[in-house]
Design an enzyme around this catalytic site. Structure first.
Site, PDB file in Angstrom:
ATOM      1  N   GLY A  13       7.454 -17.669   2.626  1.00 48.40           N
ATOM      2  CA  GLY A  13       7.265 -16.648   3.487  1.00 48.40           C
ATOM      3  C   GLY A  13       6.489 -17.002   4.771  1.00 48.40           C
ATOM      4  N   LYS A  28      -4.376   2.670  -0.986  1.00 50.14           N
ATOM      5  CA  LYS A  28      -3.104   2.399  -0.228  1.00 50.14           C
ATOM      6  C   LYS A  28      -2.103   3.206  -0.028  1.00 50.14           C
ATOM      7  CE  LYS A  28      -1.543  -2.103   0.908  1.00 50.14           C
ATOM      8  NZ  LYS A  28      -2.156  -3.286   0.819  1.00 50.14           N
TER       9      LYS A  28
HETATM   10  N1  PHE Z   1      -2.211  -5.714   4.650  1.00 48.77           N
HETATM   11  C1  PHE Z   1      -3.709  -5.352   4.708  1.00 48.77           C
HETATM   12  C2  PHE Z   1      -4.508  -5.971   3.413  1.00 48.77           C
HETATM   13  O1  PHE Z   1      -3.660  -5.812   2.425  1.00 48.77           O
HETATM   14  C3  PHE Z   1      -4.263  -3.948   5.020  1.00 48.77           C
HETATM   15  C4  PHE Z   1      -5.431  -3.707   5.849  1.00 48.77           C
HETATM   16  C5  PHE Z   1      -5.108  -4.143   7.168  1.00 48.77           C
HETATM   17  C6  PHE Z   1      -6.301  -2.739   5.540  1.00 48.77           C
HETATM   18  C7  PHE Z   1      -6.245  -3.699   7.993  1.00 48.77           C
HETATM   19  C8  PHE Z   1      -7.113  -2.407   6.156  1.00 48.77           C
HETATM   20  C9  PHE Z   1      -7.379  -2.950   7.547  1.00 48.77           C
HETATM   21  O2  PHE Z   1      -5.719  -6.289   3.195  1.00 48.77           O
END
Ligand code: PHE
Length: 349
Positions: free
Chosen positions: A180, A78
């Site tokens: 939310g 992340k």
């Molecule tokens: N917000 C998404 C998640 O937590 C992040 C993501 C989106 C990761 C698209 C990869 C591809 O899963």
């Protein structure tokens, strides 16, 4: 900062301070055991860089468990961009361009998609420099916002949870409280209404409260009253850490199944829910739909139908987890962790 990283079981953290935007950038690579490090880019203002780093590390770990838990060949990571409050548009654009250059220089080490505080247009901007992004708008050749697909997975998770608890997956008449109404909460409300649920919602942003009331005419629950509100299903779709020692004793729901990341404040909170006999659909399984869908259609060439079916299978995975939980007398949170850890362990040996 040093103890945070020392105590973390992830692989490494990339860290950079962007002077022009006064922004700390942390890219936490938790595990590449199952595939390429992948995870969203979160942009938010934090109290201090430590909080941002802590969030990046926890969210990266969540991504590892997410991909492992739903058996998807990706590793967990992340990025967090800890921006100052009220960053202006121009500074933000400059920051994203420099961030894109950083990702480019990392040679594909980390692939990313939209997350809290970033959107498909931001992904398109990054993609001008670095192609390893998911969720660009259709004009830029992508499939856009993953929110509706996350919502589809959460919906299938709510069905599976109801089936496990009430012995029926029919949602008509069930009361569901959605916390939310962002990119996941809103499409989830739509799916729940189509299934005949009695939906209530809570939201911090007064503009969105009005929008939802105008569009769906639903009962609104004040943010401070949300935990004590009676309902069959509580679906947290906002920020993390909301299931904690202060809120869990107040809950008056039967099931918690939402789309937010890191809903449990601490691992013990999964046990408290279990002791209170509240069925908890582990967040990283329940909310895997967005990532699954985008990666499947954009990087694996799957059709829309095949990818949607895969997202809906989240319900099956949850049922297996609930079954394991009952069989072993452990919480679903622990059963999910076990499942994910086994997958990672198998990949390493
Ligand atoms: N917000 C998404 C998640 O937590 C992040 C993501 C989106 C990761 C698209 C990869 C591809 O899963």
């Amino acid at each position: 900062m040093d103890t945070l990283i020392k105590d973390w079981d992830g692989e490494y953290v990339l860290c950079r301070y962007d002077k022009a935007a006064e922004t700390w950038i942390f890219i936490a690579i938790h595990s590449t055991a199952l595939g390429k490090a992948t995870g969203g880019t979160r942009m938010k203002s934090y109290l201090n860089p430590n909080e941002a780093l802590r969030d990046a590390m926890r969210l990266a770990e969540g991504m590892t468990y997410k991909f492992a838990g739903v058996d998807f060949p990706r590793g967990g990571a992340k990025a967090v961009l800890s921006v100052p409050d009220n960053i202006d548009h121009e500074t933000r654009t400059g920051l994203l361009k420099r961030y894109a250059q950083l990702l480019h220089n990392l040679n594909g080490t980390f692939e990313t998609g939209p997350d809290l505080g970033t959107n498909p247009d931001d992904m398109a901007l990054i993609a001008e420099t670095y192609p390893g992004v998911f969720g660009c708008p259709s004009e830029a050749g992508g499939y856009g916002d993953p929110g509706p697909h996350t919502a589809l997975g959460v919906f299938s998770g709510i069905q599976a949870s109801c089936e496990h608890h009430f012995k029926s997956s029919d949602l008509s008449g069930r009361s569901v409280l959605v916390q939310g109404t962002g990119s996941v909460g809103r499409p989830l409300i739509q799916l729940l209404l189509e299934a005949g649920c009695q939906v209530k919602f809570s939201e911090m942003n007064p503009i969105r409260v009005e929008e939802i009331q105008n569009e769906f005419n639903l009962p609104f629950v004040e943010p401070e009253a949300v935990y004590a509100e009676p309902c069959d299903v509580f679906a947290p779709c906002a920020t993390g850490g909301i299931l904690n020692s202060e809120t869990i004793p107040r809950l008056r729901c039967t099931i918690v199944a939402g789309g937010a990341n890191n809903q449990l404040d601490r691992p013990e909170d999964g046990e408290s829910l279990y002791q209170r006999n509240i069925l908890y659909a582990p967040d990283y399984i329940n909310n895997a739909g967005g990532a699954i869908y985008l990666i499947a259609v954009e990087a694996m060439d799957w059709s829309n139908t095949k990818a949607r079916e895969r997202v809906i299978k989240i319900g099956e995975t949850l049922k297996m987890i609930f079954h394991e939980s009952a069989k072993q007398g452990i919480s679903p949170a622990m059963a999910a962790d076990q499942l994910a850890k086994e997958k990672i362990y198998q990949a390493k040996t």
